[in-house]
Design a protein around this motif. Sequence first.
Motif, short mmCIF file in Angstrom:
data_model
loop_
_atom_site.label_atom_id
_atom_site.label_comp_id
_atom_site.label_asym_id
_atom_site.label_seq_id
_atom_site.Cartn_x
_atom_site.Cartn_y
_atom_site.Cartn_z
N ALA A 40 -7.72 5.27 49.87
CA ALA A 40 -7.50 4.94 51.29
C ALA A 40 -7.68 3.45 51.53
CB ALA A 40 -8.46 5.74 52.17
N MET A 41 -8.62 2.82 50.81
CA MET A 41 -8.80 1.37 50.93
C MET A 41 -7.53 0.64 50.54
SD MET A 41 -12.64 0.67 49.46
CE MET A 41 -14.10 1.40 50.20
N TYR A 42 -6.98 1.03 49.41
CA TYR A 42 -5.79 0.36 48.95
C TYR A 42 -4.61 0.61 49.88
CZ TYR A 42 -1.85 -1.08 46.07
OH TYR A 42 -0.70 -1.68 45.63
N GLN A 43 -4.48 1.82 50.40
CA GLN A 43 -3.39 2.12 51.31
C GLN A 43 -3.45 1.27 52.57
OE1 GLN A 43 -0.58 3.85 50.91
NE2 GLN A 43 -1.30 4.00 48.78
N ARG A 44 -4.66 0.98 53.03
CA ARG A 44 -4.80 0.10 54.20
C ARG A 44 -4.35 -1.32 53.86
NH1 ARG A 44 -8.61 1.71 58.68
NH2 ARG A 44 -8.85 3.97 58.46
N MET A 45 -4.59 -1.75 52.61
CA MET A 45 -4.09 -3.06 52.18
C MET A 45 -2.56 -3.06 52.18
SD MET A 45 -6.59 -4.10 49.00
CE MET A 45 -8.39 -4.17 49.18
N VAL A 46 -1.97 -2.00 51.67
CA VAL A 46 -0.52 -1.91 51.61
C VAL A 46 0.07 -1.89 53.03
CG1 VAL A 46 1.43 -0.44 50.94
CG2 VAL A 46 -0.50 -0.75 49.37
N LEU A 47 -0.57 -1.18 53.94
CA LEU A 47 -0.09 -1.15 55.32
C LEU A 47 -0.10 -2.54 55.95
CD1 LEU A 47 -1.76 2.13 56.66
CD2 LEU A 47 0.69 1.70 56.33
N LYS A 48 -1.14 -3.32 55.64
CA LYS A 48 -1.20 -4.69 56.16
C LYS A 48 -0.04 -5.52 55.59
CE LYS A 48 -3.71 -6.08 58.54
NZ LYS A 48 -3.62 -6.29 60.02
N GLN A 49 0.28 -5.33 54.33
CA GLN A 49 1.40 -6.05 53.73
C GLN A 49 2.73 -5.64 54.36
OE1 GLN A 49 0.88 -5.13 49.56
NE2 GLN A 49 -1.17 -6.02 49.53
N LYS A 50 2.87 -4.35 54.64
CA LYS A 50 4.12 -3.87 55.26
C LYS A 50 4.25 -4.38 56.69
CE LYS A 50 4.75 0.32 52.50
NZ LYS A 50 4.80 1.81 52.52
N ASN A 141 -6.86 -8.25 49.19
CA ASN A 141 -5.47 -8.18 49.61
C ASN A 141 -4.87 -9.57 49.58
OD1 ASN A 141 -3.00 -7.54 50.77
ND2 ASN A 141 -3.87 -6.38 52.46
N ARG A 142 -3.70 -9.75 48.93
CA ARG A 142 -3.05 -11.06 48.91
C ARG A 142 -2.64 -11.51 50.31
NH1 ARG A 142 0.18 -12.94 44.84
NH2 ARG A 142 0.48 -14.75 46.17
N VAL A 143 -2.38 -10.55 51.20
CA VAL A 143 -1.96 -10.88 52.56
C VAL A 143 -3.18 -10.81 53.48
CG1 VAL A 143 -0.47 -10.23 54.49
CG2 VAL A 143 0.34 -9.96 52.13
N ASP A 144 -3.48 -11.93 54.16
CA ASP A 144 -4.66 -11.94 55.03
C ASP A 144 -4.36 -11.25 56.37
OD1 ASP A 144 -3.38 -13.74 56.76
OD2 ASP A 144 -4.45 -15.49 56.02
N MET A 145 -5.34 -11.21 57.24
CA MET A 145 -5.21 -10.47 58.49
C MET A 145 -4.19 -11.10 59.45
SD MET A 145 -7.11 -7.96 57.83
CE MET A 145 -7.21 -7.08 59.40
N ASP A 146 -3.82 -12.37 59.19
CA ASP A 146 -2.83 -13.05 60.03
C ASP A 146 -1.44 -13.02 59.40
OD1 ASP A 146 -4.79 -13.76 61.91
OD2 ASP A 146 -5.38 -15.48 60.67
N GLY A 147 -1.29 -12.31 58.27
CA GLY A 147 0.01 -12.20 57.64
C GLY A 147 0.38 -13.31 56.69
N LYS A 148 -0.57 -14.18 56.33
CA LYS A 148 -0.30 -15.26 55.39
C LYS A 148 -0.71 -14.83 53.97
CE LYS A 148 -0.84 -18.92 58.83
NZ LYS A 148 -1.57 -20.16 59.21
N VAL A 149 0.06 -15.29 53.00
CA VAL A 149 -0.21 -14.92 51.61
C VAL A 149 -1.24 -15.85 50.99
CG1 VAL A 149 0.81 -14.58 49.32
CG2 VAL A 149 2.12 -14.00 51.36
N ASN A 150 -2.28 -15.30 50.40
CA ASN A 150 -3.26 -16.11 49.68
C ASN A 150 -2.60 -16.69 48.43
OD1 ASN A 150 -5.92 -15.86 51.07
ND2 ASN A 150 -5.56 -13.67 50.76
#
Length: 402
Positions: A40-50, A141-150
Amino acid sequence: MIAKAATISHGGNAVRYSVNKDKAEIVKVNFLPDDISAEAMYQRMVLKQKEFASTINKGRPLKRNVIRMEISPTKEESAGWTLADWVRLANEYIRVFDSIDLSKKAKRASAKSTNVKNSQYVVALHHDAKSGIPHLHIDVNRVDMDGKVNDDHLIAERTMSAAYIINERRGWVQPEDIYERRRQEIADTCMDVLRSLTKFSWAGYEGELKSHGYGIHLQKDDKGNVRGYSVLSGNSAYKSSILGKGRHLMPSKIEATWARLHGERKSSVIPNAEQKIRPATVSTEMPQTNRLALVIKHYDISTDEYHHYHVAISEEADEIIRKECSVPDDNSFATIEDIQKTALLLFAEYLDGATSIAASSGGGGSDMSGWGKDKDEDEREWARRCAQMANHLCKRRRGLHR
């Protein structure tokens, strides 16, 4: 303390490993619930990326979508620690990691900083299976909470720079200091071993070093003569050229050193055919008329718990790789096995696997665009190029902050 980091494409497996490994303890989660499963943790990361899929990475899928970090203080440095101490280390490391400015070196504005502190991540405490020494795994997550890629350019340098800064702040031993101390200890042991041998031979030298807890990797020429070697200690390798004074432990001088210690003349050296890395299997292809059978070696190489690669290589090309690979003098993280595995994966054109091993050994960061075997390139020359590239990839990144 030492630290490693790499961007990976198998984020789901990495999070599961960090969270579900036997005796793992969750140290901290960021922008994630602490009472959900690893999946579930990883799925939340994927949702943020999507959520930001249309803007990140120019609309293309982000293949390496997770940053995986490992932070390892020495046993002495973390003695008596509570979970709160590990939380403080994780927080400090992330702050410093984000602050490293690599924009000029990477020639990218995005490399000025990362934003891990504003990204989803999970921190887990593991214990080494052999030594029991605790260390942290952090999956970000490579994508931060503002949608920028680390940014992950020169990520190996970023993580080692952060480790150097924290070591200085806390008064911990730097990797180079540990390396130098062990180098001297190994040189002293090598001399003690020579004193103990009644007759010099590579077999005897290797056997005595092993009895002291060290390994040895011998590099030989076509005639089986030893032309170089490294003494192996844990995950580090020490070339004979940097051991002792006057290079008197190198193959060209070691027998004379033994003779001098025993007051005798130089005698012949008995070669030893042992190798540190052994192939999984060796097969012989059906020979053509009036031709010798071609011996093929097969290697099964793992870059982590989830990625495994099979490499088939002729004995001749394999021997070239073994001769041409060498451990950089200034990289205390890399081993001869790291360089050889990197070269073998390059030979088989598994670029992701090769760069993954290079990054985990303190190297990486080179531009691999356009890399590959030339259409009419001889296999031997290709093997030589792969070894040279592996040597380059596994060099320690320059410009580390202290």
